[in-house]
Structure formats: structure tokens, C-alpha cells
Design an enzyme around this catalytic site. Sequence first.
Site, PDB file in Angstrom:
ATOM      1  N   ASP A 221       0.848  -1.194   0.000  1.00 42.89           N
ATOM      2  CA  ASP A 221       0.000   0.000   0.000  1.00 42.89           C
ATOM      3  C   ASP A 221       0.883   1.245   0.000  1.00 42.89           C
ATOM      4  O   ASP A 221       1.623   1.480   0.956  1.00 42.89           O
ATOM      5  CB  ASP A 221      -0.905  -0.020   1.233  1.00 42.89           C
ATOM      6  CG  ASP A 221      -2.004   1.021   1.197  1.00 42.89           C
ATOM      7  OD1 ASP A 221      -1.793   2.098   0.597  1.00 42.89           O
ATOM      8  OD2 ASP A 221      -3.076   0.760   1.771  1.00 42.89           O
ATOM      9  N   HIS A 249      -3.424  -0.522  -1.936  1.00 45.00           N
ATOM     10  CA  HIS A 249      -4.500   0.206  -1.256  1.00 45.00           C
ATOM     11  C   HIS A 249      -5.872  -0.186  -1.801  1.00 45.00           C
ATOM     12  O   HIS A 249      -6.850  -0.222  -1.062  1.00 45.00           O
ATOM     13  CB  HIS A 249      -4.289   1.716  -1.397  1.00 45.00           C
ATOM     14  CG  HIS A 249      -5.118   2.516  -0.442  1.00 45.00           C
ATOM     15  ND1 HIS A 249      -5.027   2.363   0.926  1.00 45.00           N
ATOM     16  CD2 HIS A 249      -6.060   3.481  -0.647  1.00 45.00           C
ATOM     17  CE1 HIS A 249      -5.865   3.195   1.525  1.00 45.00           C
ATOM     18  NE2 HIS A 249      -6.507   3.879   0.604  1.00 45.00           N
TER      19      HIS A 249
END
Length: 277
Positions: A221, A249
Amino acid sequence: MSHFTTTDGTQLFYRDCGRGQPIVFVASWALDSRAWGPYMLHFQELGYRCIALDRRGHGRSDDPGHGYRLDRLADDLAELLEHLDLRDVSLVAHSMASGEATRYLARHGRGRVARAVFLAPTAPSYVEGSREPWSMDEPTTAAVLAAIRRDLAYWLTDNANDFFLPAETGTTPEYMQYTIDMICGVSLQALVECFRAKRVDLREELRNLPVPLLVIHGNRDVSEPVQQGRATAAMVPDGRFLEYDGAPHGFYHTHYERLVADIHAFLREAGVMPRAA
């Protein structure tokens, strides 16, 4: 599908599907209830009631031009739960929505929400002097907001690969474009002000979070680094952490099957059973 009117006169859109124990989904910055469509179908078919809100300025909700601070956003969520008179809620929040959920619990308590799942949460604090090295500083924030103001469509396209990691996850160009189009439909004022709204200090609220929490975060992420999820789970008295190797993400899409299984396991461990059972 319906709307309700908040105490400041804003009409907010929500989806309410199925019957059974309620799960309320709150989307990340810039996304709306459509991002939760597959989750709502999945849990509805299992025997749960699924509700998802379009944040003000997003999706099919009003764009009032005000009310984008965290307190008001948390109150919007509270007023939805009150409007539907929901009890024993399981709250599922992605990214920025983790801050809304945390502030909701701090302001309104656990009378309606019994447990929460945070997917790729924002940092516990962005306050200068307390900020960790992996948290976004003010110059970086200013640069992102300048790029969003100048050419939102380009900024989204330029960041889509990091958000979904399509080469590794198989995310299609069509789905990435669908997400870009969703975000481009959001009020630019809402995007800018909500981006700033997440930059608060939630450490004390997390230390006093009154419900069990499951945090799930991917270690690829780049929007909200995995250290944030680890720190969040460690602060919460009844916090649990799961780390997904290789997840970006946008793992609400790329790791959907694993996420619904882990969320469902958390619910069942808490005694939240489907209506069919």
C-alpha cells in the site's frame, strides 16, 4: 435505495439491502457506495442486512459546499444509523472512513455499533511533532492537493497502477477507468476538504475505542502504508491485525475473496450470525 436529510439540511443517499444483522459500509476518500456493491451482494446473500452511505459531495448525495470536517462526517454516519434505528452494527470502513468511524465512536459511543473492521486505515496521527516518518507531511499534502486541483483526471490515471497493481493482481483497465470516473464525479471541494479532514490526531480516541476492531492492511500500500494499520491495531484495547502480502491500497477490489472471508470469520467469532442460520 433512498435518501435521508441530516440535521444541517443535507440530503444523503444510502443503499439498504437484505434482512438480518446489519453491516454498514463506509467508503474511502473519493469513493462512494458503489465500491461496496460486490460486498453488499455477498453478505446479503449470506443473510445479512447491508447498508452503504454516499458521503456528502459524493455519489448521489447532496453537495452542500460545507460540512467536510471529521466531526460533521462522523455525525452524518450517526444520523444514518439513527434514521434506520440500527443496533448491533458491524462497521466496515476503508481508508479515510476509518477516521470517520473512530470519531463516530468517540462522539456517539457504542450504543449502536458493536464492532468494526478497518481496511487500510489512515494514520493514527498526522500532527507535526508526533507524526511517524511514514505518515504524510504538510509539504507532501500540499503537493497532492495542488495536483488534484490542477488536473484531477491526470493525477488519478498516474496513480492508478500503484492503487491496484494490475500487473500482479489482474485488475482490468476497465475497472480502473470505472474507479477514475467515479472519483471524477465527486465535488472538487469535497475531494480537497475531505483529504485535509483526515489529517487529525486520533491516538487518544483509538486508545479508548470501545468496540473490538479488526484491522486489515496490505504491505504494498503506497497510499496509506502498512505501518499505519499496525499502529492502529496496537493502540486499540481489543484490536487485531491481519497483513496481506502483496496487497495494494485498492485491495477491496484486488483481494475481494480473501477480505469477505476474513470479515465473515470476524463476524461469526463475535456471534453475528446470518439470518438464514
